[in-house]
Enzyme design. Structure first.
Site, PDB file in Angstrom:
ATOM      1  N   GLN A  47     -13.330   8.385   9.154  1.00 42.31           N
ATOM      2  CA  GLN A  47     -13.171   7.298  10.109  1.00 42.31           C
ATOM      3  C   GLN A  47     -14.264   7.285  11.169  1.00 42.31           C
ATOM      4  O   GLN A  47     -14.696   6.222  11.621  1.00 42.31           O
ATOM      5  CB  GLN A  47     -11.788   7.357  10.752  1.00 42.31           C
ATOM      6  CG  GLN A  47     -10.684   6.761   9.898  1.00 42.31           C
ATOM      7  CD  GLN A  47     -10.965   5.304   9.529  1.00 42.31           C
ATOM      8  OE1 GLN A  47     -11.516   4.535  10.313  1.00 42.31           O
ATOM      9  NE2 GLN A  47     -10.601   4.933   8.320  1.00 42.31           N
ATOM     10  N   LYS A 102       0.855  -1.189   0.000  1.00 45.38           N
ATOM     11  CA  LYS A 102       0.000   0.000   0.000  1.00 45.38           C
ATOM     12  C   LYS A 102       0.888   1.235   0.000  1.00 45.38           C
ATOM     13  O   LYS A 102       1.760   1.380   0.861  1.00 45.38           O
ATOM     14  CB  LYS A 102      -0.941   0.037   1.201  1.00 45.38           C
ATOM     15  CG  LYS A 102      -1.858   1.277   1.162  1.00 45.38           C
ATOM     16  CD  LYS A 102      -3.037   1.194   2.114  1.00 45.38           C
ATOM     17  CE  LYS A 102      -2.662   1.503   3.527  1.00 45.38           C
ATOM     18  NZ  LYS A 102      -3.867   1.638   4.401  1.00 45.38           N
ATOM     19  N   SER A 111      -4.839   1.676  17.713  1.00 42.81           N
ATOM     20  CA  SER A 111      -4.872   1.261  16.310  1.00 42.81           C
ATOM     21  C   SER A 111      -3.864   2.067  15.503  1.00 42.81           C
ATOM     22  O   SER A 111      -3.964   3.295  15.424  1.00 42.81           O
ATOM     23  CB  SER A 111      -6.285   1.471  15.743  1.00 42.81           C
ATOM     24  OG  SER A 111      -6.294   1.260  14.352  1.00 42.81           O
ATOM     25  N   ARG A 115     -11.337  -1.108   6.573  1.00 43.41           N
ATOM     26  CA  ARG A 115     -10.603  -2.076   7.385  1.00 43.41           C
ATOM     27  C   ARG A 115     -10.172  -1.489   8.717  1.00 43.41           C
ATOM     28  O   ARG A 115     -10.082  -2.195   9.721  1.00 43.41           O
ATOM     29  CB  ARG A 115      -9.431  -2.671   6.619  1.00 43.41           C
ATOM     30  CG  ARG A 115      -8.299  -1.741   6.181  1.00 43.41           C
ATOM     31  CD  ARG A 115      -7.286  -1.490   7.285  1.00 43.41           C
ATOM     32  NE  ARG A 115      -6.001  -1.029   6.790  1.00 43.41           N
ATOM     33  CZ  ARG A 115      -5.209  -0.182   7.423  1.00 43.41           C
ATOM     34  NH1 ARG A 115      -5.603   0.388   8.560  1.00 43.41           N
ATOM     35  NH2 ARG A 115      -4.039   0.133   6.935  1.00 43.41           N
ATOM     36  N   GLY A 170      -6.801   7.917  15.935  1.00 46.96           N
ATOM     37  CA  GLY A 170      -6.304   9.042  15.151  1.00 46.96           C
ATOM     38  C   GLY A 170      -4.825   9.343  15.271  1.00 46.96           C
ATOM     39  O   GLY A 170      -4.224   9.864  14.335  1.00 46.96           O
ATOM     40  N   ALA A 171      -4.199   9.038  16.404  1.00 47.54           N
ATOM     41  CA  ALA A 171      -2.815   9.462  16.644  1.00 47.54           C
ATOM     42  C   ALA A 171      -1.846   8.380  16.181  1.00 47.54           C
ATOM     43  O   ALA A 171      -1.536   7.451  16.923  1.00 47.54           O
ATOM     44  CB  ALA A 171      -2.607   9.772  18.117  1.00 47.54           C
TER      45      ALA A 171
END
Length: 321
Positions: A140, A68, A292, A112, A218-219
């Protein structure tokens, strides 16, 4: 080579299917069946964004490579009405190396990422979770609203964004409630999603009740964070991959730099939990965090699933290559 655009990828990767694909991919990573290096981030000083390169490999009966190349331009939503994530996923045969397909990466990343948070929520959140808070109202946030509802039956959803009109729009579309502050969203929530572009904490420990599960999304750079140090220190900390968290997760890196936590604070990778190799939540009162970062093996698994469905349904455009 098969080429699939945003709409085609989105249709062929429904959230409920992607959640199961992500769970299996994370478990495969934990079992050593998929491999990837730490992603390479190229950030030219004169550019407004960055490029991330994320290669991965899957062995077994159907070996595959994937790469990617994702461009992250934070000002895209505000200036151009575009997703901040732009790029493509190249899927290749794992034996011959032949390129098989090129897929829109914005769609894959959008779906995903939220699906992985759903896997974490299903594994770590209390079964009786009924109130959801989402901080952020962008791409998101929207996909996470769908994903969270796929794994828990929420009776109330509160959304906060520094752009009130965006929060209202998402709330109206998603049957939720737009609120005036992050604190108002977070207080009383059983599950919290932080999907923001914040560089400083948007969640304070004083707002977070015992037993909460947090998906921190987000971070993804070591110098920015969404959670304050006390929240991180007081929680059982899970992530998609230890190496990624130690190098890229500002929520973890900055709390560690302050001396509030040590390297052992990462209890487990999510794949280890779903594969039965590590335990998840230990008590009903425990705060759990899933940090995440987004992994290349998730892109490979999503792309492979989409391509197999596309071939079965005759979707996409084949081009000579």
């Amino acid at each position: 080579m098969l080429v699939l655009n945003y709409d085609e990828v989105s249709r062929l990767l429904p959230m409920h299917e992607c959640i199961e694909v992500m769970q299996e991919a994370l478990a495969a990573l934990a079992r050593g069946e998929m491999e990837m290096p730490l992603r390479y981030v190229f950030r030219p000083p004169s550019a407004d964004g960055l490029m991330g390169l994320m290669p991965s490999y899957r062995g077994g009966e159907r070996p595959a490579f994937a790469l990617k190349a994702i461009n992250v331009v934070p000002d895209n939503p505000r200036l151009r009405g575009l997703d901040a994530h732009q790029g493509g996923v190249l899927l290749s045969d794992g034996e011959s190396g032949e390129p098989l397909a090129f897929l829109n990466a914005s769609a894959i990343t959008e779906i995903r990422t939220a699906a992985v948070s759903a896997v974490a929520t299903r594994a770590l959140a209390r079964d009786d979770s009924r109130e959801l808070a989402i901080l952020g109202a962008g791409v998101q946030a929207r996909s996470h609203l769908e994903a969270m509802r796929a794994v828990r039956e929420f009776e109330r959803v509160r959304i906060y964004s520094p752009s009130p009109e965006h929060a209202r729009s998402l709330a109206e579309d998603g049957g939720a409630e737009a609120v005036a502050s992050a604190e108002e969203a977070v207080r009383g929530a059983d599950v919290i999603v932080t999907a923001t572009a914040a560089t400083e904490p948007v969640v304070s420990r004083g707002w977070v009740a015992d037993g909460v599960h947090i998906n921190a999304v987000g971070a993804c750079l070591p110098h920015v964070r969404e959670l304050d140090t006390r929240t991180v220190a007081d929680a059982a900390f899970f992530t998609d991959r230890r190496e990624s968290a130690e190098n890229e997760a500002g929520d973890f890196v900055l709390a560690r730099a302050e001396g509030a936590i040590g390297p052992e604070h990462i209890r487990a990778e999510l794949g280890e939990v779903v594969a039965g190799m590590a335990s998840g939540r230990s008590t009903e009162a425990e705060i759990t965090i899933f940090e995440s970062l987004g992994l290349a093996i998730e892109d490979l698994a999503a792309a492979d699933h989409v391509v197999r469905r596309a071939r079965a349904e005759g979707v996409g455009v084949d081009v000579p290559f």
